[in-house]
Design a protein around this motif. Structure first.
Motif, short mmCIF file in Angstrom:
data_model
loop_
_atom_site.label_atom_id
_atom_site.label_comp_id
_atom_site.label_asym_id
_atom_site.label_seq_id
_atom_site.Cartn_x
_atom_site.Cartn_y
_atom_site.Cartn_z
N MET A 1 0.84 -1.17 0.00
CA MET A 1 0.00 0.00 0.00
C MET A 1 0.88 1.23 0.00
O MET A 1 1.88 1.30 0.70
CB MET A 1 -0.91 0.01 1.23
N LYS A 2 0.49 2.20 -0.78
CA LYS A 2 1.23 3.45 -0.83
C LYS A 2 0.80 4.33 0.34
O LYS A 2 -0.31 4.20 0.86
CB LYS A 2 0.96 4.17 -2.14
N ASN A 3 1.67 5.25 0.74
CA ASN A 3 1.33 6.19 1.80
C ASN A 3 0.23 7.11 1.31
O ASN A 3 0.17 7.47 0.13
CB ASN A 3 2.54 7.02 2.21
N PHE A 4 -0.62 7.51 2.24
CA PHE A 4 -1.70 8.41 1.84
C PHE A 4 -1.20 9.84 1.72
O PHE A 4 -0.17 10.21 2.26
CB PHE A 4 -2.87 8.32 2.82
N GLN A 5 -1.95 10.62 0.94
CA GLN A 5 -1.64 12.03 0.75
C GLN A 5 -2.73 12.84 1.45
O GLN A 5 -3.91 12.73 1.09
CB GLN A 5 -1.56 12.40 -0.73
N VAL A 6 -2.34 13.62 2.43
CA VAL A 6 -3.29 14.35 3.25
C VAL A 6 -4.25 15.17 2.39
O VAL A 6 -5.46 15.18 2.63
CB VAL A 6 -2.55 15.24 4.27
N SER A 7 -3.74 15.84 1.38
CA SER A 7 -4.58 16.73 0.57
C SER A 7 -5.62 15.99 -0.27
O SER A 7 -6.62 16.57 -0.66
CB SER A 7 -3.71 17.60 -0.33
N GLU A 8 -5.40 14.71 -0.54
CA GLU A 8 -6.30 13.97 -1.42
C GLU A 8 -7.02 12.82 -0.74
O GLU A 8 -8.11 12.44 -1.18
CB GLU A 8 -5.52 13.41 -2.61
N ASP A 9 -6.45 12.25 0.28
CA ASP A 9 -6.96 10.98 0.80
C ASP A 9 -7.71 11.08 2.12
O ASP A 9 -8.16 10.07 2.65
CB ASP A 9 -5.80 9.98 0.94
N ILE A 10 -7.85 12.27 2.67
CA ILE A 10 -8.65 12.46 3.87
C ILE A 10 -9.90 13.22 3.46
O ILE A 10 -9.82 14.33 2.94
CB ILE A 10 -7.89 13.24 4.97
N VAL A 11 -11.05 12.58 3.64
CA VAL A 11 -12.31 13.18 3.20
C VAL A 11 -13.35 13.08 4.31
O VAL A 11 -13.31 12.18 5.15
CB VAL A 11 -12.85 12.50 1.93
N SER A 12 -14.27 14.02 4.30
CA SER A 12 -15.36 13.98 5.27
C SER A 12 -16.37 12.92 4.86
O SER A 12 -16.45 12.53 3.68
CB SER A 12 -16.05 15.34 5.35
N LEU A 13 -17.14 12.46 5.81
CA LEU A 13 -18.16 11.47 5.54
C LEU A 13 -19.16 12.00 4.51
O LEU A 13 -19.56 11.28 3.60
CB LEU A 13 -18.87 11.06 6.83
N SER A 14 -19.54 13.25 4.64
CA SER A 14 -20.51 13.82 3.69
C SER A 14 -19.92 13.87 2.27
O SER A 14 -20.62 13.55 1.30
CB SER A 14 -20.99 15.19 4.13
N ASP A 15 -18.65 14.26 2.14
CA ASP A 15 -18.02 14.24 0.82
C ASP A 15 -17.94 12.83 0.27
O ASP A 15 -18.16 12.60 -0.92
CB ASP A 15 -16.61 14.85 0.86
N PHE A 16 -17.63 11.88 1.13
CA PHE A 16 -17.55 10.49 0.67
C PHE A 16 -18.92 10.02 0.19
O PHE A 16 -19.03 9.37 -0.85
CB PHE A 16 -17.02 9.57 1.76
N LYS A 17 -19.97 10.34 0.95
CA LYS A 17 -21.32 9.94 0.53
C LYS A 17 -21.67 10.52 -0.84
O LYS A 17 -22.26 9.83 -1.67
CB LYS A 17 -22.35 10.42 1.56
N ASN A 18 -21.31 11.78 -1.06
CA ASN A 18 -21.65 12.45 -2.31
C ASN A 18 -20.81 11.98 -3.49
O ASN A 18 -21.25 12.11 -4.64
CB ASN A 18 -21.51 13.97 -2.16
N GLN A 19 -19.60 11.48 -3.23
CA GLN A 19 -18.69 11.12 -4.32
C GLN A 19 -18.12 9.71 -4.16
O GLN A 19 -17.00 9.43 -4.57
CB GLN A 19 -17.54 12.13 -4.35
N ALA A 20 -18.90 8.82 -3.57
CA ALA A 20 -18.40 7.48 -3.25
C ALA A 20 -17.84 6.75 -4.48
O ALA A 20 -16.74 6.19 -4.43
CB ALA A 20 -19.48 6.64 -2.59
N SER A 21 -18.57 6.75 -5.58
CA SER A 21 -18.12 6.03 -6.76
C SER A 21 -16.78 6.58 -7.26
O SER A 21 -15.86 5.81 -7.57
CB SER A 21 -19.17 6.13 -7.86
#
Length: 93
Positions: A1-21
Motif C-alpha cells: 500500500m502506498k502512503n496516503f496524501q493528506v490533501s487527497e486521501d482524507i475526506v469527510s463522511l458527507s463528501d464520501f457519501k456524495n462522491q463514493a463512486s
C-alpha cells in the motif's frame, strides 16, 4: 500500500457519501487508502479488498509466529529425532 496524501486521501463522511463512486475508483487507481472523517475526527479507513486480504494474511502469519515463539518459551517443543521417529511410526493415510 502506498502512503496516503493528506490533501487527497482524507475526506469527510458527507463528501464520501456524495462522491463514493469517484473516490472508490480513485482509491483503486492510486492504491492509497482513504481516511474518512466524521465531525473532523478520523472515523474509518477504506482500503481495497486486495489490501485487506494482505493485512489479514500478515496478521495470521504474525499470530502463528508469536504462538510458536510462545511454545518455545514454555518448553513445548519436540526434538528433531523424536519427531522423525513419530512420523516414521505413523500409519500412512
Amino acid at each position: 500500500m502506498k502512503n496516503f496524501q493528506v490533501s487527497e486521501d482524507i475526506v469527510s463522511l458527507s463528501d464520501f457519501k456524495n462522491q463514493a463512486s469517484k473516490m472508490l475508483h480513485q482509491m483503486q487507481h492510486s492504491q492509497r487508502p482513504i481516511i474518512i472523517t466524521q465531525n473532523g475526527k478520523p472515523a474509518g479507513v477504506l482500503i481495497s479488498p486486495a489490501e485487506f486480504d494482505l493485512f489479514s494474511e500478515r496478521s495470521r502469519f504474525i499470530q502463528a509466529v508469536q504462538g510458536g515463539l510462545g511454545d518455545v518459551a514454555q518448553g513445548r517443543v519436540v526434538a528433531d529425532e523424536d519427531l522423525d521417529r513419530v512420523l516414521d511410526e505413523a500409519p500412512m493415510v
